[in-house]
Enzyme design. Structure first.
Site, PDB file in Angstrom:
ATOM      1  N   TYR A  14      -9.430 -10.789  -6.795  1.00 16.49           N
ATOM      2  CA  TYR A  14      -8.483 -10.850  -7.898  1.00 16.49           C
ATOM      3  C   TYR A  14      -8.759 -12.046  -8.806  1.00 16.49           C
ATOM      4  CZ  TYR A  14      -6.036  -7.455  -5.089  1.00 16.49           C
ATOM      5  OH  TYR A  14      -5.734  -6.329  -4.381  1.00 16.49           O
ATOM      6  N   HIS A  73      -2.677   2.614  -5.729  1.00 12.20           N
ATOM      7  CA  HIS A  73      -3.245   1.341  -5.286  1.00 12.20           C
ATOM      8  C   HIS A  73      -3.409   0.369  -6.450  1.00 12.20           C
ATOM      9  CE1 HIS A  73      -4.678  -0.632  -1.716  1.00 12.20           C
ATOM     10  NE2 HIS A  73      -5.756  -1.085  -2.341  1.00 12.20           N
ATOM     11  N   LYS A 111      -2.515  -3.024   7.764  1.00  8.66           N
ATOM     12  CA  LYS A 111      -3.771  -2.672   8.415  1.00  8.66           C
ATOM     13  C   LYS A 111      -4.001  -3.549   9.634  1.00  8.66           C
ATOM     14  CE  LYS A 111      -6.496  -0.735   4.621  1.00  8.66           C
ATOM     15  NZ  LYS A 111      -7.742  -0.876   3.831  1.00  8.66           N
ATOM     16  N   ARG A 165      -0.554  -2.020  -6.739  1.00  9.60           N
ATOM     17  CA  ARG A 165      -0.677  -3.157  -5.808  1.00  9.60           C
ATOM     18  C   ARG A 165      -1.626  -4.204  -6.385  1.00  9.60           C
ATOM     19  NH1 ARG A 165      -1.051  -4.824  -0.245  1.00  9.60           N
ATOM     20  NH2 ARG A 165      -3.188  -5.189   0.453  1.00  9.60           N
ATOM     21  N   HIS A 203      -3.961  -9.412   3.512  1.00 10.35           N
ATOM     22  CA  HIS A 203      -5.409  -9.422   3.686  1.00 10.35           C
ATOM     23  C   HIS A 203      -5.778 -10.301   4.868  1.00 10.35           C
ATOM     24  CE1 HIS A 203      -6.182  -8.393  -0.837  1.00 10.35           C
ATOM     25  NE2 HIS A 203      -5.982  -7.317  -0.097  1.00 10.35           N
ATOM     26  N   ARG A 205       0.867  -1.171   0.000  1.00  8.21           N
ATOM     27  CA  ARG A 205       0.000   0.000   0.000  1.00  8.21           C
ATOM     28  C   ARG A 205       0.908   1.226   0.000  1.00  8.21           C
ATOM     29  NH1 ARG A 205      -2.060  -3.609   3.909  1.00  8.21           N
ATOM     30  NH2 ARG A 205      -4.169  -4.366   3.439  1.00  8.21           N
TER      31      ARG A 205
END
Length: 307
Positions: free
Chosen positions: A288, A253, A185, A256, A279, A162
């Site tokens: 994806y 982004h 995150k 990525r 994730h 990110r």
């Protein structure tokens, strides 16, 4: 309206959120969003019932009441995606209460989230990703700043970071090692391999940078020596994508997303890609898969002899 929530409920919400932050590593923004979601739900319940007290509103909630709350939220303009997040927060709080108080919260957990169209990632194809890196280099007037911009975008694409993660790198990370330990995150850590192209791009920038890259200082610097702004990276990419005639979806982004999509297209394992991206849920990474399937269908329709 906030005054109708009982002290017992406010204290319960506060303790639940403390646990999310301390044990689950929830980000501050997530904690605040969940706080607003759950307090809004409790306000609705207590107002709807005329000011019930204690933990009763959670224990006694019915499925019709959940539906009424969701209808109320939609009526005040909440979009389906935001309502789904609010419902997730409410269910999380209800489970927490049930574990501690022994309440039956089946009605709350039975409420179904509204359906909404998930926005699929918009990756670049491999040629466009390379062209973006090459064109980014032409945007800065100073040679060292051009090398910096190339290094940042190469790290985004080559490591799947990110923009906040790339700009959190410090001087001590130069030269880039074979692997980077990234805190993403929710405070989740992951180990990301570093491609030679990313290592070379950062080394070229570091050699030209006029500012001392001390261990604790930001690796990527602005013209005056401060930390590089994410907005500057976004602006550089905006200029580059307009020169290339690429759509507005080409953002930092998107690099990525391109990293993940190209790995998947080359046969990468979805679980491994989940780990590389950081994730928390595989369902996020599965977006994806849909992107890659769409690309395969385009090839099929254009090349199949019976089209």
């Amino acid at each position: 309206m906030a005054g109708v929530i009982s002290p017992a409920l406010r204290d319960a919400v506060a303790r639940w959120l403390e646990g999310l932050a301390a044990l689950d590593g929830a980000a501050p923004a997530t904690v605040e969003a969940y706080r607003a979601d759950v307090l809004g739900w409790l306000e609705f319940l207590q107002t709807h019932r005329g000011g019930a007290s204690g933990l009763g509103p959670v224990a006694d909630t019915t499925l019709p009441e959940m539906r009424a709350w969701m209808a109320h939220e939609r009526g005040r303009g909440l979009q389906a995606r935001s309502l789904a997040r609010a419902l997730s927060a409410v269910k999380g709080f209800a489970r927490w209460i049930a574990e501690r108080e022994g309440h039956d919260v089946t009605a709350i957990l039975s409420a179904r989230a509204p359906k909404f169209q998930r926005k699929l990632p918009r990756p670049l194809d491999e040629d466009a990703a390379r062209a973006m890196i090459d064109t980014v280099e032409m945007q800065a007037p100073q040679g060292w700043a051009a090398a910096r911009d190339v290094a940042v975008v190469t790290v985004l694409y080559g490591c799947g970071l990110r923009i906040s993660e790339a700009l959190s790198l410090r001087g001590r990370d130069n030269p880039l090692p074979d692997t980077l330990r990234i805190r993403g995150k929710g405070g989740r850590e992951r180990v990301v391999p570093v491609l030679p192209a990313a290592r070379d791009a950062v080394a070229a920038y570091a050699k030209l940078c006029p500012h001392e890259l001390t261990p604790g200082a930001p690796l990527f610097r602005g013209v005056r020596g401060g930390a590089l702004s994410p907005r500057l990276v976004q602006r550089v990419m905006e200029n580059a994508r307009m020169q290339l005639g690429l759509p507005a979806t080409v953002t930092p982004h998107a690099m990525r997303h391109s990293f993940a999509t190209h790995l998947l297209g080359a046969g990468g394992d979805l679980r491994a890609i989940q780990e590389l991206l950081g994730h928390a849920s595989l369902s996020t990474t599965q977006g994806y898969t849909a992107v890659d399937t769409a690309r395969l269908m385009e090839v099929y329709h254009s090349a199949h002899p019976r089209r």
